[in-house]
Structure formats: C-alpha cells, structure tokens
Design a protein around this motif. Structure first.
Motif, PDB file in Angstrom:
ATOM      1  N   PRO A   4       0.888  -1.236  -0.173  1.00  0.00           N
ATOM      2  CA  PRO A   4       0.029  -0.072  -0.089  1.00  0.00           C
ATOM      3  C   PRO A   4       0.992   1.260  -0.101  1.00  0.00           C
ATOM      4  CG  PRO A   4      -0.029  -1.061   2.196  1.00  0.00           C
ATOM      5  CD  PRO A   4       0.889  -1.873   1.154  1.00  0.00           C
ATOM      6  N   ASN A   5       0.330   2.412  -0.485  1.00  0.00           N
ATOM      7  CA  ASN A   5       1.019   3.734  -0.331  1.00  0.00           C
ATOM      8  C   ASN A   5       1.038   4.209   0.696  1.00  0.00           C
ATOM      9  OD1 ASN A   5       1.396   3.630  -3.282  1.00  0.00           O
ATOM     10  ND2 ASN A   5      -0.689   4.506  -3.721  1.00  0.00           N
ATOM     11  N   LEU A   6      -0.116   4.042   1.743  1.00  0.00           N
ATOM     12  CA  LEU A   6      -0.200   4.277   3.013  1.00  0.00           C
ATOM     13  C   LEU A   6      -0.914   3.356   4.066  1.00  0.00           C
ATOM     14  CD1 LEU A   6      -0.448   6.910   4.990  1.00  0.00           C
ATOM     15  CD2 LEU A   6      -2.850   7.240   4.122  1.00  0.00           C
ATOM     16  N   ARG A   7      -0.295   3.256   5.347  1.00  0.00           N
ATOM     17  CA  ARG A   7      -0.901   2.452   6.102  1.00  0.00           C
ATOM     18  C   ARG A   7      -1.357   3.303   7.442  1.00  0.00           C
ATOM     19  NH1 ARG A   7       0.930  -3.287   5.984  1.00  0.00           N
ATOM     20  NH2 ARG A   7       2.048  -3.396   4.043  1.00  0.00           N
ATOM     21  N   ALA A   8      -2.712   2.899   7.886  1.00  0.00           N
ATOM     22  CA  ALA A   8      -3.162   3.872   8.999  1.00  0.00           C
ATOM     23  C   ALA A   8      -3.793   2.786   9.830  1.00  0.00           C
ATOM     24  CB  ALA A   8      -3.895   5.047   8.650  1.00  0.00           C
ATOM     25  N   TRP A   9      -3.547   2.948  11.413  1.00  0.00           N
ATOM     26  CA  TRP A   9      -3.966   1.904  12.228  1.00  0.00           C
ATOM     27  C   TRP A   9      -5.088   2.714  13.269  1.00  0.00           C
ATOM     28  CZ3 TRP A   9       0.655   1.637  10.449  1.00  0.00           C
ATOM     29  CH2 TRP A   9       1.057   0.371   9.694  1.00  0.00           C
ATOM     30  N   ARG A  10      -6.179   2.267  13.669  1.00  0.00           N
ATOM     31  CA  ARG A  10      -6.981   2.831  14.470  1.00  0.00           C
ATOM     32  C   ARG A  10      -7.454   1.758  15.566  1.00  0.00           C
ATOM     33  NH1 ARG A  10      -4.737   6.226  12.192  1.00  0.00           N
ATOM     34  NH2 ARG A  10      -5.588   7.984  11.160  1.00  0.00           N
ATOM     35  N   GLY A  11      -7.171   1.848  16.866  1.00  0.00           N
ATOM     36  CA  GLY A  11      -7.595   0.732  17.723  1.00  0.00           C
ATOM     37  C   GLY A  11      -8.212   1.291  18.791  1.00  0.00           C
ATOM     38  N   VAL A  12      -9.243   0.414  19.447  1.00  0.00           N
ATOM     39  CA  VAL A  12      -9.950   0.814  20.391  1.00  0.00           C
ATOM     40  C   VAL A  12     -10.031  -0.513  21.409  1.00  0.00           C
ATOM     41  CG1 VAL A  12     -12.012   0.057  19.305  1.00  0.00           C
ATOM     42  CG2 VAL A  12     -12.170   1.700  21.424  1.00  0.00           C
TER      43      VAL A  12
END
Length: 128
Positions: free
Chosen positions: A26-34
């Motif tokens: 991927p060109n960009l990786r973003a993570w969001r966690g809860v």
C-alpha cells in the motif's frame, strides 16, 4: 507519518491482517485501535452492523443521520455486500469475512473497500 496510528501498539502495526492479502504494497498504512471490555463474539455483532452506518463522525460521514445505537438482528455479512451505508446510500464492498468461530484460532474480522481505501477490522482478546 504523523497521525498514522491511534490506540495501537508497535506490535499491532507489525502483525499481518487479512486486508494485507488484497494490497501487498500500500501507499499508506493507518491504524486505529480501541479496547472493548467484551469478548469478540459480543463485539462482532457491532462490527457486522457497520453495513447500516459508518459509526464515525455522523455529522460528516452520514450527513447528520445518527448511526444506530442499538443492535439490529442482521444476518452475517458476506463478501460482495455493501461495506456500509452513508448519507442514505450504500458505499463500498465487503471483500472478505472471518466470522466468530469457536476454537478456530483465527480472530474474527471484516475486510472491505470504500472510496479507494482498503479497510480491515480485526478482533481479538487484548492487544493483538
């Protein structure tokens, strides 16, 4: 990149997710966690309900419509269905589903695509 992760550990950003199979570079990786104090089987029903609304900033992503605050008895999601509904329109596509199955050893999850982005949702006990 600033803002590429919220609420996730370094280990969680390094692990493999089902969506990695769809976009190997991927060109960009973003993570969001809860963290949720409930078993994956209880949380899964809410994850599967993303098909009804984005469950994000409703005033932006859902044109001011409020995402459902109660569970609706939906059938299990299947690949090919719309990923979510926003602003009264179906958006994106579910690409893969890993349902909650006892003693399987695979965390439940949902992989979809929306607005040229790949979205992977993975559930598991404690930090993955």
């Amino acid at each position: 990149m600033l803002g590429d992760r919220w609420g996730v550990s370094d280990d969680e950003t390094r692990r493999r997710y089902p969506c990695d199979d769809f976009v190997p570079a991927p060109n960009l990786r973003a993570w969001r966690g809860v963290s949720v104090d409930a078993p994956p089987s209880a949380v899964w029903r809410w994850v599967a309900q993303i098909r009804l609304a984005p469950y994000s900033y409703d005033w932006i992503d859902n044109l001011g419509r409020r995402s459902p605050q109660r569970l609706v008895n939906l059938p299990e999601p299947v690949a090919g269905e719309a990923f979510t509904t926003a602003g009264g329109r179906r958006r994106g596509r579910i690409l893969a589903v890993e349902p909650v199955l006892p003693n399987r050893g695979v965390p439940p999850g949902l992989t979809g695509t929306i607005v040229r982005a790949m979205v992977g949702i993975a559930l598991g006990p404690g930090p993955l």
